[in-house]
Each structure stands twice: as C-alpha cells, then as structure tokens.
Scaffold this motif. Structure first.
Motif, short mmCIF file in Angstrom:
data_model
loop_
_atom_site.label_atom_id
_atom_site.label_comp_id
_atom_site.label_asym_id
_atom_site.label_seq_id
_atom_site.Cartn_x
_atom_site.Cartn_y
_atom_site.Cartn_z
N LYS B 80 3.50 25.65 26.61
CA LYS B 80 4.45 25.76 25.50
C LYS B 80 3.95 25.01 24.26
N LYS B 81 2.99 24.11 24.46
CA LYS B 81 2.48 23.37 23.31
C LYS B 81 1.20 23.99 22.78
N THR B 82 0.75 25.08 23.39
CA THR B 82 -0.51 25.69 22.97
C THR B 82 -0.31 27.17 22.66
N GLY B 83 -1.25 27.71 21.92
CA GLY B 83 -1.28 29.14 21.68
C GLY B 83 -2.62 29.66 22.14
N PHE B 84 -2.66 30.96 22.46
CA PHE B 84 -3.93 31.53 22.93
C PHE B 84 -4.11 32.90 22.28
N VAL B 85 -5.29 33.09 21.70
CA VAL B 85 -5.59 34.40 21.10
C VAL B 85 -6.76 35.01 21.86
N PHE B 86 -6.54 36.19 22.39
CA PHE B 86 -7.53 36.82 23.26
C PHE B 86 -8.48 37.72 22.47
N GLN B 87 -9.64 37.91 23.05
CA GLN B 87 -10.62 38.80 22.45
C GLN B 87 -10.04 40.21 22.26
#
Ligand SMILES: Nc1ncnc2c1ncn2[C@@H]1O[C@H](COP(=O)(O)OP(=O)(O)OP(=O)(O)O)[C@@H](O)[C@H]1O
Ligand SMILES: [Mg+2]
Lengths: 224, 244
Positions: B80-87
């Motif tokens: 919840k404290k991070t974001g993730f952007v995928f290829q």
C-alpha cells in the motif's frame, strides 16, 4: 386420418407445453443457478490452490463426470431410501442436476480463470488489493465473460437433460408426452411434437445467449 | 527511506540474485541498468513480494522486514506504500481508465467513491489522459495505457514507485510521452526505482544509477559519476555498447 393426427397435435400441444413451462424450465433454471454456485466455488478453490479443498474438488469432478447422469438420478431417488434418505422427485432432480452440472461448469470456469493473464492478479496486488479482492473484482468478472459462451452451451444441454427426470417420476414435458402416447397410440407425431417444443426452448436460449454476449461486450472492443 | 540488504533469489537452483544491497533516499530517482538476464526485473519483483526471495532483508520507513519470513499482513502494508509500473502495463482489462485508478483507492484503501474519482481524475489529468477517463484499456494505445498505469501507481500517493522497463514495449514515438510523465513525477520529488534501457533518462533524469550483471550490483553511484567516470571495466563496456 390426417385430421385425427392434426387434432391430436393441436389438442396435446398446450398439455405438453404446460409442464414445460411449469416444470422443465423452473427445474432447469433453479438447478443451473445452484450449479453455477457450486462450479464457481469448486473452480476458485482450485485456482487458489488450497491443498485439501483442491483434492476434494478434483475427486468430486472425477466422480460426477465419470458416471452417467441417469445412474446418479437413480442412486439418489431409488438408492438413498435404502439408508433412510427419502427425497421427493422434484427436489431429487434439482439436487442431481445441480451437482452434475456443477462439475462440468467448474471445469469451464477453472479454465477461464486460468486464461486471465497473470499480470492482472499482480497488478491487483500491487495497487494494494488482497488476493480475494482481486479475484472478486478483476479476475472472476473477466473469467465469467470468457466462460459465458461455454456456460450457455451447458445450459442448453441441461434443458434437454431434464427429460431424464421422467425416470424418477417427475412429470415434466417428456413424461407428460409418454402418457399422452399411451392413451392415443400416436408416438411418432407426439414425440416429434415434444422435440419441437425443446427446440423452441433452446432457440430462445440461443437468442438470449447472443444478446447476452453483446450486452457483456468485450470491454469496449466492438463485437459484431 | 528504503534499504535492501543481502537479497538472494534462485529459480530452481539457479541463483539469479546473489546478495543485492541497495540504499534509497527520499526523492531519489534510481536507474537500474544492466544486460538482459542480469536480474533487474527479479529484483523489483522481490522488493514488492511478487517473487519470494530466499534471504535478505529490507528496511522500509525504519521498519525491518526479512524476505524469508514476512507475513501476509506486512506484505499488504508495504504494497500500500508502493506503486508498481509493469513493462506491459497490466491495466485491468474489465475496468475503464478511471476505474483502473480508483480501484485500489476504493477497494484497498476504503476511500469513498466520490473522493476516489476526484483523485483519479486528477491523476489522469497529470498524465494527460483526462479526456480518456471512460475508455477501456483495449481502446487505448500502448503509450496511453502506460500513462494510465502510471496514474494508477501514483494516485495512492505511494512513498516509492517501481518501474520495470516502462517504455520497452512502446514504439519510439510513444516512448517520449511516457518518459515525459516520468520526468515530471521525478521533478515533483517522487522516489522512483526505474529499470530501463533509456540511457537518456538514466543520465539526465535519475540522480543515481545501479549497474547490475549476473545477479550482482557491479557498480552504483550518482548518475554523473557512473556516466562520466565509471570505475568498473564492465560498466564502461556496457556504456560503450549502448553508445554512451
Ligand atoms: N519465473 C522464473 N523461473 C525461472 N527463471 C526465471 C524466472 N524469472 C526469471 N528467471 C531467470 O532469472 C534471470 C533474471 O531474469 P530477469 O527477468 O530478472 O532479468 P532482467 O535483468 O530483467 O532481463 P531483461 O533486461 O531481459 O528484462 C534470467 O536468467 C531468467 O531466465
Ligand atoms: Mg526485465
């Protein structure tokens, strides 16, 4: 001669259609709804890879798909009374059809769940949702959409399979037809007639299926 | 703000990460460079627990987590404290652009719908996608999808966003629009770790660079140092190969 056949056809038509509307259709609808619930749960425990539940699910599917529907009906209706379990014909039919159809639909839904790209789950987890939340909001809706045509197929098959309930004294369309045949000795015209009524039911369902597919859409992609 | 110590990960006996140490300060934009197969994706995935690392630990906001035995609850908290952007973006296919952004706010963070939509629209505005709120991912170009994915990652105001080659699935023309969005995020002070092959970005936007090969960090330091005076021969070779 021709007149008599036409007369029997016309006269019996409402008599056969009526149990179709009051027994065959409700029996199919109720059983199918239960089947979908059973199938979704069965598919999900496999998808979630919950060890013991998964084994139970595989066992259930193995047994049900490996034995004839008619045998299952007989076991429940004629067999269970031996151990003191008496079930009325209609509930017995609902029970067997739900459990039977549930096993087949479970495989359809499981395959659909597995066809959803893995990245969808990962994206759900990464925005902070739990596994269950992601399944409920993202994976399952996509899977059910994929499964829709196959599930429609199962529903159509089930409409016709309910004729087997005649064997456990459920007075649905087919049994009603048999009774009229016994009275009139006109099996050819009467069995064709009941076949026609099944055909009408299934035609309606096929139409509903294509309406449903259009309504569900493909997330903005045009379907023609 | 965030540090990783001794992160190890093997796949079926093959060691892919061999004791990775990373330090991230608030506001850092760290470019992770390295040849294909060096373990960059695996590193990011381990840091967000999409892969289960074998050993090592992580300190996030002063709290220590051990990779080998971290609880589900802790993983949930961290995510919840991070974001993730995928290829390949991984936008929710059954949700519109706006819903893609609001989903995590409403479902994971229990923010009321109206508020979530306000935040969502604002995030989409920031990435230049406010005119596509009601489009489904299948109706968007790759660059547009990736911008929505960035809006989704930043809408929850995470403390850090991980990017795994956010532009490598894109045509060169579309790469620019995504990099521009990332640059503006960096300018706003967002902490980011970006696995990338975009040397321009690594040199000019990121302030630190980590060069990885064969599951180890070969060299790390400020972008200027790495690009202007790399210490390791392998780093020099890699930069030469990529024309920098
Ligand atoms: N799920 C997996 N199962 C087995 N091996 C894997 C798996 N994922 C990655 N690997 C292996 O781990 C190594 C590192 O992979 P990784 O995807 O992290 O590299 P990368 O640095 O991101 O490469 P690229 O620049 O091509 O994306 C590779 O050798 C790869 O074959
Ligand atoms: Mg990679």
């Amino acid at each position: 001669m021709e007149n008599r056949i036409l007369e029997i056809f016309m006269e019996s038509f409402p008599n056969i259609l009526l149990p179709g509307l009051t027994v065959t259709i409700p029996l199919t609808a109720v059983s199918f709804i239960f089947a979908l619930i059973i199938a979704t749960v069965t598919a999900l425990v496999q998808f979630a890879d919950i060890r013991i539940l998964k084994q139970i699910a595989r066992f259930y599917i193995w047994v049900i798909r490996g034995t004839p529907l008619l045998v299952q009906l007989f076991v429940v209706f004629y067999g269970l009374p031996n151990v003191g379990i008496l079930i009325d014909p209609l509930p017995a039919a609902v029970l067997v059809f739900s459990i039977n159809e549930g096993a087949y639909c479970a495989e359809t839904i499981r395959a659909a769940l597995e066809s959803v790209p893995k990245g969808q789950m990962e994206a759900g987890l990464c925005v902070g949702m739990s596994w269950l939340q992601t399944v409920r909001r993202i994976i399952l809706p996509q899977a059910l959409r994929t499964a829709f045509p196959t599930l429609s197929n199962s529903l159509i098959a089930m409409v016709k399979d309910t004729s087997l309930a005649a064997n456990i004294t459920v007075t649905e369309m087919f049994m009603t037809t048999q009774r009229i045949v016994a009275r009139t000795y006109e099996p050819l015209i009467l069995y064709i007639e009941v076949g026609l009524i099944y055909l009408i039911f299934c035609t309606v369902l096929t139409k509903l299926q294509s309406v449903g597919e259009k309504r569900l859409g493909y997330y903005g992609r045009k379907v023609r | 703000m965030l540090s990783v110590k001794g992160l190890c990960k093997s796949f079926e006996g093959t060691e892919v990460l061999k004791g990775i140490d990373i330090n991230v300060d608030k506001g850092d934009v760290i470019a992770v460079l390295g040849p294909s197969g060096s373990g960059k994706t695996t590193l990011l995935r381990c840091m967000n627990f999409l892969e289960e690392a074998d050993s090592g630990s992580m300190v996030f906001d002063g709290k220590e987590y051990s990779f080998a035995n971290v609880s589900k609850k802790e993983i949930g908290e961290l995510r919840k404290k991070t974001g993730f952007v995928f290829q390949n973006y991984n936008l929710f296919a059954n949700k519109t652009a706006l819903q893609n952004v609001t989903e995590g706010l409403m479902i994971a963070r229990k923010i009321p719908k109206a508020e979530a939509e306000r935040i969502g629209r604002q995030a989409l505005l920031k990435v230049g996608m406010s005119d596509r709120c009601d489009y489904y991912p299948s109706q968007l170009s790759g660059g547009q999808q990736q911008r929505v994915a960035i809006a989704r990652a930043m809408a929850s105001e995470p403390e850090i966003i991980y990017f795994d080659e956010p532009t490598s699935a894109l045509d060169p023309e579309l790469t620019g629009e995504v990099l521009a969005v990332m640059k503006s995020l960096a300018d706003e002070g967002m902490t980011m770790i970006v696995v990338t092959h975009e040397m321009e970005f690594a040199k000019n936007v990121s302030n630190k660079v980590i060069f990885m090969e064969n599951g180890v960090v070969v060299e790390s330091g400020s972008s200027r140092d790495i690009f202007e005076s790399p210490k390791e021969e392998r780093t020099r070779e890699f930069l030469r190969m990529t024309d920098f």
